[in-house]
Design a protein around this motif. Structure first.
Motif, PDB file in Angstrom:
ATOM      1  N   GLU A   1     -15.979  21.597   1.565  1.00 33.99           N
ATOM      2  CA  GLU A   1     -17.231  21.835   2.068  1.00 33.99           C
ATOM      3  C   GLU A   1     -18.304  21.865   0.967  1.00 33.99           C
ATOM      4  OE1 GLU A   1     -19.148  25.364   4.955  1.00 33.99           O
ATOM      5  OE2 GLU A   1     -16.949  25.209   4.648  1.00 33.99           O
ATOM      6  N   ASP A   2     -17.980  22.325   0.101  1.00 32.46           N
ATOM      7  CA  ASP A   2     -19.078  22.695  -1.108  1.00 32.46           C
ATOM      8  C   ASP A   2     -19.647  21.166  -1.500  1.00 32.46           C
ATOM      9  OD1 ASP A   2     -19.008  25.412  -0.856  1.00 32.46           O
ATOM     10  OD2 ASP A   2     -17.840  25.763  -2.685  1.00 32.46           O
ATOM     11  N   ALA A   3     -18.497  20.078  -1.537  1.00 26.93           N
ATOM     12  CA  ALA A   3     -18.752  18.840  -2.147  1.00 26.93           C
ATOM     13  C   ALA A   3     -19.433  18.163  -1.078  1.00 26.93           C
ATOM     14  CB  ALA A   3     -17.322  18.382  -2.579  1.00 26.93           C
ATOM     15  N   ILE A   4     -18.966  18.322   0.148  1.00 22.70           N
ATOM     16  CA  ILE A   4     -19.598  17.531   1.304  1.00 22.70           C
ATOM     17  C   ILE A   4     -21.018  17.846   1.518  1.00 22.70           C
ATOM     18  CG2 ILE A   4     -19.432  17.310   3.880  1.00 22.70           C
ATOM     19  CD1 ILE A   4     -16.408  17.393   3.638  1.00 22.70           C
ATOM     20  N   VAL A   5     -21.538  19.014   1.210  1.00 19.93           N
ATOM     21  CA  VAL A   5     -22.817  19.374   1.748  1.00 19.93           C
ATOM     22  C   VAL A   5     -23.782  18.833   0.643  1.00 19.93           C
ATOM     23  CG1 VAL A   5     -22.269  21.492   2.939  1.00 19.93           C
ATOM     24  CG2 VAL A   5     -22.878  21.656   0.415  1.00 19.93           C
ATOM     25  N   LYS A   6     -23.113  18.358  -0.388  1.00 14.86           N
ATOM     26  CA  LYS A   6     -23.971  17.611  -1.399  1.00 14.86           C
ATOM     27  C   LYS A   6     -24.445  16.404  -1.458  1.00 14.86           C
ATOM     28  CE  LYS A   6     -22.614  21.451  -5.016  1.00 14.86           C
ATOM     29  NZ  LYS A   6     -21.855  21.638  -5.930  1.00 14.86           N
ATOM     30  N   VAL A   7     -23.579  15.822  -0.545  1.00 16.53           N
ATOM     31  CA  VAL A   7     -23.721  14.400  -0.278  1.00 16.53           C
ATOM     32  C   VAL A   7     -24.975  14.093   0.808  1.00 16.53           C
ATOM     33  CG1 VAL A   7     -22.597  12.324   0.746  1.00 16.53           C
ATOM     34  CG2 VAL A   7     -21.066  14.058  -0.694  1.00 16.53           C
ATOM     35  N   ASP A   8     -25.349  12.658   0.830  1.00 14.60           N
ATOM     36  CA  ASP A   8     -26.551  12.642   1.421  1.00 14.60           C
ATOM     37  C   ASP A   8     -26.238  12.442   3.181  1.00 14.60           C
ATOM     38  OD1 ASP A   8     -29.422  11.311   2.383  1.00 14.60           O
ATOM     39  OD2 ASP A   8     -27.897   9.554   2.727  1.00 14.60           O
ATOM     40  N   THR A   9     -26.840  13.118   3.932  1.00 16.03           N
ATOM     41  CA  THR A   9     -26.840  13.604   5.256  1.00 16.03           C
ATOM     42  C   THR A   9     -26.297  12.275   6.059  1.00 16.03           C
ATOM     43  OG1 THR A   9     -28.202  15.519   5.309  1.00 16.03           O
ATOM     44  CG2 THR A   9     -27.675  14.517   7.514  1.00 16.03           C
ATOM     45  N   ASP A  10     -27.062  11.006   5.442  1.00 12.15           N
ATOM     46  CA  ASP A  10     -26.902   9.985   6.636  1.00 12.15           C
ATOM     47  C   ASP A  10     -25.487   9.481   6.266  1.00 12.15           C
ATOM     48  OD1 ASP A  10     -29.141   9.869   7.994  1.00 12.15           O
ATOM     49  OD2 ASP A  10     -30.386   8.950   6.408  1.00 12.15           O
ATOM     50  N   LYS A  11     -24.948   9.721   5.062  1.00 13.33           N
ATOM     51  CA  LYS A  11     -23.554   9.157   4.872  1.00 13.33           C
ATOM     52  C   LYS A  11     -22.404  10.135   5.340  1.00 13.33           C
ATOM     53  CE  LYS A  11     -24.686   6.926   0.463  1.00 13.33           C
ATOM     54  NZ  LYS A  11     -24.842   6.833  -0.955  1.00 13.33           N
ATOM     55  N   VAL A  12     -22.944  11.454   5.617  1.00 14.26           N
ATOM     56  CA  VAL A  12     -21.938  12.334   6.137  1.00 14.26           C
ATOM     57  C   VAL A  12     -21.687  12.267   7.333  1.00 14.26           C
ATOM     58  CG1 VAL A  12     -21.299  15.066   5.955  1.00 14.26           C
ATOM     59  CG2 VAL A  12     -22.183  13.824   3.991  1.00 14.26           C
ATOM     60  N   ILE A  13     -22.884  12.429   7.989  1.00 12.94           N
ATOM     61  CA  ILE A  13     -22.706  12.611   9.622  1.00 12.94           C
ATOM     62  C   ILE A  13     -21.836  11.799  10.446  1.00 12.94           C
ATOM     63  CG2 ILE A  13     -24.225  12.667  11.893  1.00 12.94           C
ATOM     64  CD1 ILE A  13     -24.663  15.006   9.783  1.00 12.94           C
ATOM     65  N   PRO A  14     -21.924  10.246  10.229  1.00 11.77           N
ATOM     66  CA  PRO A  14     -20.950   9.622  10.921  1.00 11.77           C
ATOM     67  C   PRO A  14     -19.395   9.895  10.735  1.00 11.77           C
ATOM     68  CG  PRO A  14     -22.515   8.240   9.845  1.00 11.77           C
ATOM     69  CD  PRO A  14     -22.747   9.773   9.475  1.00 11.77           C
ATOM     70  N   HIS A  15     -19.115  10.357   9.480  1.00  2.79           N
ATOM     71  CA  HIS A  15     -17.687  10.843   9.226  1.00  2.79           C
ATOM     72  C   HIS A  15     -17.454  12.254   9.813  1.00  2.79           C
ATOM     73  CE1 HIS A  15     -17.161   7.414   6.701  1.00  2.79           C
ATOM     74  NE2 HIS A  15     -18.176   7.560   6.181  1.00  2.79           N
TER      75      HIS A  15
END
Length: 110
Positions: free
Chosen positions: A9-23
């Motif tokens: 979770e800590d790693a995911i929140v550092k990634v650009d939202t537009d890359k994370v949301i679809p996944h």
């Protein structure tokens, strides 16, 4: 667990939202309860209305833990139309703890 999901979770929140949301949306629809649970937990870290419809569907999940996590994730989006949907879902909720959580989210939105 051993804290692995929290580290992810800590790693995911550092990634650009537009890359994370679809996944994240895909994970929220997983047939695996544990995947849906952690995706619902992680979604609370994002402020993106693309999550709302899927989180609303999760308020009908068989798992009360997922329903509670979905409420936490939805809390920041509560407006009048969403509040009326939450009232309907609260009134049909069978778990007393989840029903209380619905009431708390609705009270905080006023």
């Amino acid at each position: 667990g051993f804290g692995v999901y929290q580290l992810v979770e800590d790693a995911i929140v550092k990634v650009d939202t537009d890359k994370v949301i679809p996944h994240l949306l895909d994970a929220l629809c997983s047939p695996l309860t544990s995947v849906r649970y952690w995706a619902t937990q992680i979604s609370a870290n994002f402020n993106d209305r693309r999550l709302v419809d899927t989180l609303l569907k999760l308020l009908r999940d068989d798992s009360s833990d997922i329903r509670l996590a979905a409420l936490v994730s939805l809390e920041k989006y509560v407006d009048e139309p969403l509040a009326s949907q939450l009232v309907e879902l609260r009134d049909s909720e069978s778990d007393p703890a989840v029903r209380r959580a619905f009431s708390e989210v609705l009270a905080a939105s006023h």
